[in-house]
Design a protein around this motif. Structure first.
Motif, PDB file in Angstrom:
ATOM      1  N   GLU A  62      68.912   4.069  31.775  1.00 17.10           N
ATOM      2  CA  GLU A  62      69.387   5.260  32.482  1.00 17.10           C
ATOM      3  C   GLU A  62      68.654   6.524  32.039  1.00 17.10           C
ATOM      4  OE1 GLU A  62      71.359   5.426  34.979  1.00 17.10           O
ATOM      5  OE2 GLU A  62      72.214   3.405  35.023  1.00 17.10           O
ATOM      6  N   THR A  91      70.777  -1.946  34.741  1.00 20.87           N
ATOM      7  CA  THR A  91      71.698  -1.134  35.552  1.00 20.87           C
ATOM      8  C   THR A  91      70.956   0.004  36.246  1.00 20.87           C
ATOM      9  OG1 THR A  91      73.530  -1.634  34.051  1.00 20.87           O
ATOM     10  CG2 THR A  91      73.776   0.296  35.468  1.00 20.87           C
ATOM     11  N   ALA A  92      70.009   0.622  35.549  1.00 24.43           N
ATOM     12  CA  ALA A  92      69.252   1.739  36.123  1.00 24.43           C
ATOM     13  C   ALA A  92      68.477   1.304  37.364  1.00 24.43           C
ATOM     14  CB  ALA A  92      68.293   2.318  35.087  1.00 24.43           C
ATOM     15  N   LEU A  94      69.130  -1.515  39.290  1.00 18.95           N
ATOM     16  CA  LEU A  94      70.054  -1.968  40.334  1.00 18.95           C
ATOM     17  C   LEU A  94      70.772  -0.795  40.996  1.00 18.95           C
ATOM     18  CD1 LEU A  94      71.566  -5.168  38.668  1.00 18.95           C
ATOM     19  CD2 LEU A  94      69.822  -5.034  40.456  1.00 18.95           C
ATOM     20  N   ASN A  95      71.057   0.262  40.243  1.00 16.45           N
ATOM     21  CA  ASN A  95      71.716   1.434  40.828  1.00 16.45           C
ATOM     22  C   ASN A  95      70.869   2.064  41.930  1.00 16.45           C
ATOM     23  OD1 ASN A  95      74.029   1.270  39.309  1.00 16.45           O
ATOM     24  ND2 ASN A  95      73.403   2.803  37.799  1.00 16.45           N
ATOM     25  N   ILE A  96      69.552   1.964  41.795  1.00 16.69           N
ATOM     26  CA  ILE A  96      68.652   2.484  42.828  1.00 16.69           C
ATOM     27  C   ILE A  96      68.551   1.513  43.996  1.00 16.69           C
ATOM     28  CG2 ILE A  96      66.262   3.124  43.367  1.00 16.69           C
ATOM     29  CD1 ILE A  96      67.670   5.187  41.655  1.00 16.69           C
ATOM     30  N   ASN A  98      70.268  -1.219  44.895  1.00 13.52           N
ATOM     31  CA  ASN A  98      71.460  -1.688  45.597  1.00 13.52           C
ATOM     32  C   ASN A  98      71.942  -0.717  46.670  1.00 13.52           C
ATOM     33  OD1 ASN A  98      71.928  -4.261  44.602  1.00 13.52           O
ATOM     34  ND2 ASN A  98      73.057  -3.524  42.815  1.00 13.52           N
ATOM     35  N   ARG A  99      71.384   0.471  46.697  1.00  9.36           N
ATOM     36  CA  ARG A  99      71.722   1.407  47.772  1.00  9.36           C
ATOM     37  C   ARG A  99      71.078   0.970  49.083  1.00  9.36           C
ATOM     38  NH1 ARG A  99      70.944   7.308  44.750  1.00  9.36           N
ATOM     39  NH2 ARG A  99      71.356   6.566  42.633  1.00  9.36           N
ATOM     40  N   GLU A 104      70.740  -7.713  43.551  1.00  8.21           N
ATOM     41  CA  GLU A 104      71.158  -8.705  42.557  1.00  8.21           C
ATOM     42  C   GLU A 104      71.196 -10.121  43.122  1.00  8.21           C
ATOM     43  OE1 GLU A 104      74.752  -7.732  44.839  1.00  8.21           O
ATOM     44  OE2 GLU A 104      73.136  -6.557  43.952  1.00  8.21           O
ATOM     45  N   GLU A 191      72.941  11.290  38.026  1.00  7.22           N
ATOM     46  CA  GLU A 191      72.608  10.202  38.949  1.00  7.22           C
ATOM     47  C   GLU A 191      71.508  10.686  39.878  1.00  7.22           C
ATOM     48  OE1 GLU A 191      74.721   7.510  42.438  1.00  7.22           O
ATOM     49  OE2 GLU A 191      75.944   8.409  40.852  1.00  7.22           O
TER      50      GLU A 191
END
Length: 271
Positions: A62, A91-92, A94-96, A98-99, A104, A191
């Motif tokens: 992150e 996580t960093a 996938l956070n981008i 997965n939008r 995943e 974010e």
């Protein structure tokens, strides 16, 4: 580790670090004969008409500026280059992604199918490997492909450049090192706002982020001598403002999501 002496430079690439027992077991499971695979790839690489750029990036966490390189495959694909991007599914990351699509769920997707359709594939790793083991595993995975002409190693690990040169010469492949700085972090950004990053309208914060992202990614374009750092930075910054990176990301996401939905439908039919 290898019978072929020239391949023994591989386990010595990361300074003061070696293959762990866990990695050796993983390699034994994945390759019937790793050495034969590497030597076969060396021979066939020179005959391959396809030239793939393979990006290996160490884990992104992150708020690290190294997140910039997540966009490098879209930059290269916009320049009509075939590219595979391989990095841990943190996580960093996938956070981008997965939008835009179910990132995943795409880990078992075949890279060659995406390369054929879009010249682009994001290979997200869910293997439980430490940083050194992931580096070696990813490098070997890249070297095993007969169509890979260039490898970019994006990492904060200390690498032995002489060993890399020896490997380049023996395997007839280009290997570029891009050093990252773990403590180089995006300030005041809880974010990442993708709308500001990938579209024309940017406030002062995102003008600065975009400029830094462009300069970092410019290193990949400079590696093969096609552009100066200034030219490459300007070209990539234009891609962020002209929405070219967003367009490539959207097309890729739509393609992968469609494939995932087809696979799900086929499973239902078989059930």
């Amino acid at each position: 580790m290898f019978v072929t002496q020239s391949l023994n430079s591989i386990p010595e690439i990361v300074e003061n670090e070696f293959f762990s027992e866990a990695l050796q077991k993983k390699l034994a499971q994945h390759y019937v004969n790793l050495e034969a695979t590497l030597l076969r790839a060396k021979v066939l690489r020179e005959l391959s008409k396809s030239k793939v750029q393979y990006i290996v990036q160490s884990a992104i966490y992150e708020h690290q500026y190294s997140l910039a390189y997540l966009f490098s495959p879209f930059v290269l694909a916009n320049l009509n280059q075939k590219v595979i991007y391989h990095s841990p599914a943190t996580t960093a990351v996938l956070n981008i992604l997965n939008r835009y699509y179910q990132a995943e769920k795409s880990q078992n997707f075949k890279a060659d199918a995406a390369l054929e359709a879009l010249n682009l594939y994001l290979d997200l790793s869910y293997l439980e490997l430490n940083a050194v083991d992931f580096f070696y595993y990813s490098l070997l995975k890249a070297l095993s492909r007969t169509d890979v002409s260039s490898i970019y190693l994006i990492t904060d690990l200390k690498l032995n450049q002489q060993k890399i040169k020896e490997l380049e010469q023996f395997l007839k492949i280009q290997i570029h090192i891009i050093q990252t700085v773990p403590y180089d972090r995006i300030a005041d950004c809880t974010e990442l706002n993708m709308h500001k990053l990938l579209f024309k309208r940017k406030d002062e914060t995102y003008i600065e982020i975009c400029e830094k992202f462009s300069k970092l990614n410019a290193q990949l374009l400079c590696a093969n001598g096609s552009y100066s750092l200034e030219q490459a930075s300007r070209l990539i910054e234009d891609m962020f403002y002209a929405e070219h990176i967003y367009e490539k990301l959207s097309v890729y996401a739509e393609y992968i999501q469609t494939c995932l939905q087809k696979d799900a439908s086929n499973l239902k039919i078989m059930a």
